[in-house]
Enzyme design. Structure first.
Site, PDB file in Angstrom:
ATOM      1  N   CYS A 170       1.404  -1.695  15.448  1.00 23.98           N
ATOM      2  CA  CYS A 170       1.198  -1.727  13.957  1.00 23.98           C
ATOM      3  C   CYS A 170       0.547  -2.600  13.410  1.00 23.98           C
ATOM      4  CB  CYS A 170       2.820  -1.485  13.576  1.00 23.98           C
ATOM      5  SG  CYS A 170       3.079  -1.677  11.935  1.00 23.98           S
ATOM      6  N   SER A 214      11.448   6.442  15.270  1.00 24.23           N
ATOM      7  CA  SER A 214      10.154   6.123  15.700  1.00 24.23           C
ATOM      8  C   SER A 214      10.727   5.751  17.225  1.00 24.23           C
ATOM      9  CB  SER A 214       9.521   4.881  14.923  1.00 24.23           C
ATOM     10  OG  SER A 214       8.341   4.738  15.435  1.00 24.23           O
ATOM     11  N   LEU A 215      10.582   6.596  18.057  1.00 17.59           N
ATOM     12  CA  LEU A 215      11.143   6.337  19.235  1.00 17.59           C
ATOM     13  C   LEU A 215      10.322   5.804  20.507  1.00 17.59           C
ATOM     14  CD1 LEU A 215      13.577   6.722  20.842  1.00 17.59           C
ATOM     15  CD2 LEU A 215      13.082   8.735  21.721  1.00 17.59           C
ATOM     16  N   ASN A 216       9.206   6.378  20.618  1.00 19.94           N
ATOM     17  CA  ASN A 216       7.985   5.800  21.153  1.00 19.94           C
ATOM     18  C   ASN A 216       8.155   5.582  22.835  1.00 19.94           C
ATOM     19  OD1 ASN A 216       6.716   6.182  18.927  1.00 19.94           O
ATOM     20  ND2 ASN A 216       7.617   3.945  18.248  1.00 19.94           N
ATOM     21  N   SER A 260      12.072   6.785   7.541  1.00 20.24           N
ATOM     22  CA  SER A 260      11.770   6.555   8.989  1.00 20.24           C
ATOM     23  C   SER A 260      12.149   5.304   9.584  1.00 20.24           C
ATOM     24  CB  SER A 260      10.155   6.797   9.062  1.00 20.24           C
ATOM     25  OG  SER A 260       9.839   6.539  10.398  1.00 20.24           O
ATOM     26  N   ASN A 284      -4.157   5.493  16.773  1.00 19.68           N
ATOM     27  CA  ASN A 284      -5.176   5.628  16.130  1.00 19.68           C
ATOM     28  C   ASN A 284      -5.775   4.113  16.662  1.00 19.68           C
ATOM     29  OD1 ASN A 284      -4.915   7.617  14.561  1.00 19.68           O
ATOM     30  ND2 ASN A 284      -3.292   6.504  13.489  1.00 19.68           N
ATOM     31  N   CYS A 293      -1.207   6.519  10.441  1.00 20.17           N
ATOM     32  CA  CYS A 293       0.321   5.393  11.046  1.00 20.17           C
ATOM     33  C   CYS A 293      -0.219   4.364  11.542  1.00 20.17           C
ATOM     34  CB  CYS A 293       0.743   6.715  11.949  1.00 20.17           C
ATOM     35  SG  CYS A 293       2.170   5.817  13.030  1.00 20.17           S
ATOM     36  N   CYS A 308       6.510  -4.239  15.680  1.00 14.69           N
ATOM     37  CA  CYS A 308       5.969  -3.177  16.856  1.00 14.69           C
ATOM     38  C   CYS A 308       4.577  -3.542  17.026  1.00 14.69           C
ATOM     39  CB  CYS A 308       6.088  -1.900  15.900  1.00 14.69           C
ATOM     40  SG  CYS A 308       7.899  -1.478  15.544  1.00 14.69           S
ATOM     41  N   CYS A 327       6.178  -6.828   7.494  1.00  9.11           N
ATOM     42  CA  CYS A 327       7.568  -6.317   8.349  1.00  9.11           C
ATOM     43  C   CYS A 327       7.856  -7.293   9.227  1.00  9.11           C
ATOM     44  CB  CYS A 327       7.229  -5.138   8.683  1.00  9.11           C
ATOM     45  SG  CYS A 327       8.419  -4.189   9.589  1.00  9.11           S
ATOM     46  N   GLY A 351       6.682  -1.886   6.222  1.00 10.97           N
ATOM     47  CA  GLY A 351       8.111  -2.330   6.419  1.00 10.97           C
ATOM     48  C   GLY A 351       9.153  -1.429   6.931  1.00 10.97           C
ATOM     49  N   GLU A 352      10.423  -1.915   7.302  1.00 14.69           N
ATOM     50  CA  GLU A 352      11.330  -1.061   7.798  1.00 14.69           C
ATOM     51  C   GLU A 352      12.467  -0.742   6.844  1.00 14.69           C
ATOM     52  OE1 GLU A 352      12.728   0.458  10.544  1.00 14.69           O
ATOM     53  OE2 GLU A 352      14.276   0.735   9.348  1.00 14.69           O
ATOM     54  N   GLU A 378       0.790  -1.300   0.052  1.00 16.12           N
ATOM     55  CA  GLU A 378      -0.033   0.017   0.075  1.00 16.12           C
ATOM     56  C   GLU A 378       0.918   1.469   0.103  1.00 16.12           C
ATOM     57  OE1 GLU A 378      -2.642  -0.442   3.241  1.00 16.12           O
ATOM     58  OE2 GLU A 378      -3.299  -2.419   2.621  1.00 16.12           O
ATOM     59  N   CYS A 431       3.664   8.388   1.180  1.00 14.06           N
ATOM     60  CA  CYS A 431       3.989   7.711   2.221  1.00 14.06           C
ATOM     61  C   CYS A 431       4.358   6.283   1.457  1.00 14.06           C
ATOM     62  CB  CYS A 431       2.963   7.396   3.421  1.00 14.06           C
ATOM     63  SG  CYS A 431       3.636   6.283   4.608  1.00 14.06           S
TER      64      CYS A 431
HETATM   65  S1  SF4 Z   1       6.241   0.432  12.954  1.00 11.50           S
HETATM   66 FE1  SF4 Z   1       7.338  -0.067  10.972  1.00 11.50          FE
HETATM   67  S2  SF4 Z   1       8.897  -1.028  11.680  1.00 11.50           S
HETATM   68 FE2  SF4 Z   1       7.313  -1.379  13.403  1.00 11.50          FE
HETATM   69  S3  SF4 Z   1       6.327  -3.170  12.550  1.00 11.50           S
HETATM   70 FE3  SF4 Z   1       5.271  -1.456  11.506  1.00 11.50          FE
HETATM   71  S4  SF4 Z   1       6.007  -1.427   9.388  1.00 11.50           S
HETATM   72 FE4  SF4 Z   1       7.352  -2.590  10.651  1.00 11.50          FE
END
Ligand code: SF4
Length: 343
Positions: free
Chosen positions: A119, A215-217, A193, A291, A334, A116, A112, A161-162, A92, A105
């Site tokens: 996500c 992406s610290l969080n 990112s 979200n 996000c 996380c 991935c 994805g990362e 996507e 984006c």
């Molecule tokens: S936030 Fe990004 S790095 Fe983390 S699982 Fe989702 S897609 Fe992968």
């Protein structure tokens, strides 16, 4: 006969080499790439190339493309696209209109592996890395959908994805995206990112001029490990040290993203700790209120908490923004990719 070469997989220098082996002059490479990045889908449209060479191209080369399988437009103008890949996988991309331009984006992997917890893409696991052409093709395919008064000028690798886990292909795609012979995007308008593959952060900056978002969080390893398992490989200290080694142009800042999850990482003492961790750092902070999604075990903090969190960071003199969730009604915000298609 070799398999046809996908022209969107090649840099200018690589295409020049290929053309030489075909007995063609090197200057044809620029001629061909001009058409490729205009977005033509057929060699027949390359009108300043001789008919004989165009015929030859049909057997030696190809112009890969993504197949659009779904598109949704949000009330706020955000558009979400789902693409079918040649091997049957799907990814996507999200187009976000801003005041005078649009931002795309991009996805960098099918699924991935980083897991996380906030996500949705993570729930899929990793299928594979995207090829260079599949990344570049997202830009080419979405560009015509940008509103006329908001041309597509900005890219963020923040989709599925990362990006740093697909390092070589992402770097090569960015080169093609920024090159004057390619898509000619401004170096200041491409952002990568990462969830924190620390050793690759300085390497990325050494390879291509991009903006960096981390992406610290969370501000301590225990909390961050709970929501981002990658922390067990690269603790926060190692991550921040890597950011310090990122070659940042003068007057630029690294953006730290912080998705606020009620009761998990939104304690005001954590905001204070964040300012301590980032002290002396050219940092900017983006706060994103989670979200809520049925599949994920988190809730959004109330607005008052978000504002108080922001105020603590602001008082420490960091630029700090609350990012509105764009396209929330179509699950384009996000962490929501891979969900919510009304079939
Ligand atoms: S936030 Fe990004 S790095 Fe983390 S699982 Fe989702 S897609 Fe992968």
């Amino acid at each position: 006969m070799n398999a046809p070469v996908d022209l969107k997989e090649l840099s200018l220098a690589e295409l020049e080499e290929v053309l030489t082996t075909w007995g063609q002059p090197r200057f044809r490479a620029r001629q061909l790439l001009k058409w490729v990045y205009k977005g033509v889908s057929d060699f027949g449209e390359m009108t300043d190339i001789s008919r004989t060479f165009r015929e030859e191209l049909y057997s030696r080369a190809r112009l890969s493309a993504l197949t659009l399988t779904a598109r949704q437009e949000s009330r706020d103008g955000t558009q979400k696209f789902r693409w079918l890949l040649e091997d049957g996988g799907s990814i996507e991309s999200v187009l976000i209109p801003e005041a005078d331009h649009s931002t795309l984006c991009l996805s960098s992997q099918v699924g991935c592996a980083l897991g996380c917890r906030f996500c949705l893409t993570a729930l899929q696991g990793l299928t594979r890395n995207l090829k260079v052409a599949e990344i570049v093709n997202q830009v080419l395919a979405v560009r015509p959908y940008a509103p006329g008064d908001k041309p597509l000028t900005n890219l963020v690798f923040m989709g599925m994805g990362e990006p740093l886990a697909n390092f070589d292909n992402v770097v090569q795609a960015i080169r093609q995206i920024q090159a004057p012979w390619g898509l000619n995007f401004s170096k200041r308008r491409v952002t990568v990112s990462t969830a924190g593959l620390a050793p690759l952060i300085p390497r990325l900056g050494a390879e291509v001029p991009v903006n960096l978002t981390v992406s610290l969080n969370a501000v301590d390893d225990a909390t961050r490990s709970l929501i981002m398992p990658v922390t067990q490989r690269y603790p926060i200290k190692e991550l921040l040290d890597a950011c310090r080694s990122f070659p940042l142009p003068r007057h630029r800042r690294i953006t730290f993203g912080y998705v606020l999850l009620a009761g998990v990482n939104d304690d005001l003492a954590m905001a204070k700790e964040l300012t301590r961790l980032l002290a002396g750092f050219p940092a900017k902070v983006n706060l994103i209120s989670f979200n809520p999604l049925a599949e994920l075990p988190f809730a959004a903090p109330d607005l008052d908490r978000v504002l108080r969190f922001q105020e603590i960071i602001r008082l420490a003199h960091f630029p700090v923004f609350i990012r509105e969730s764009r396209g929330q009604d179509i699950a384009a915000a996000c962490g929501q990719l891979a969900s919510g298609w009304a079939e």
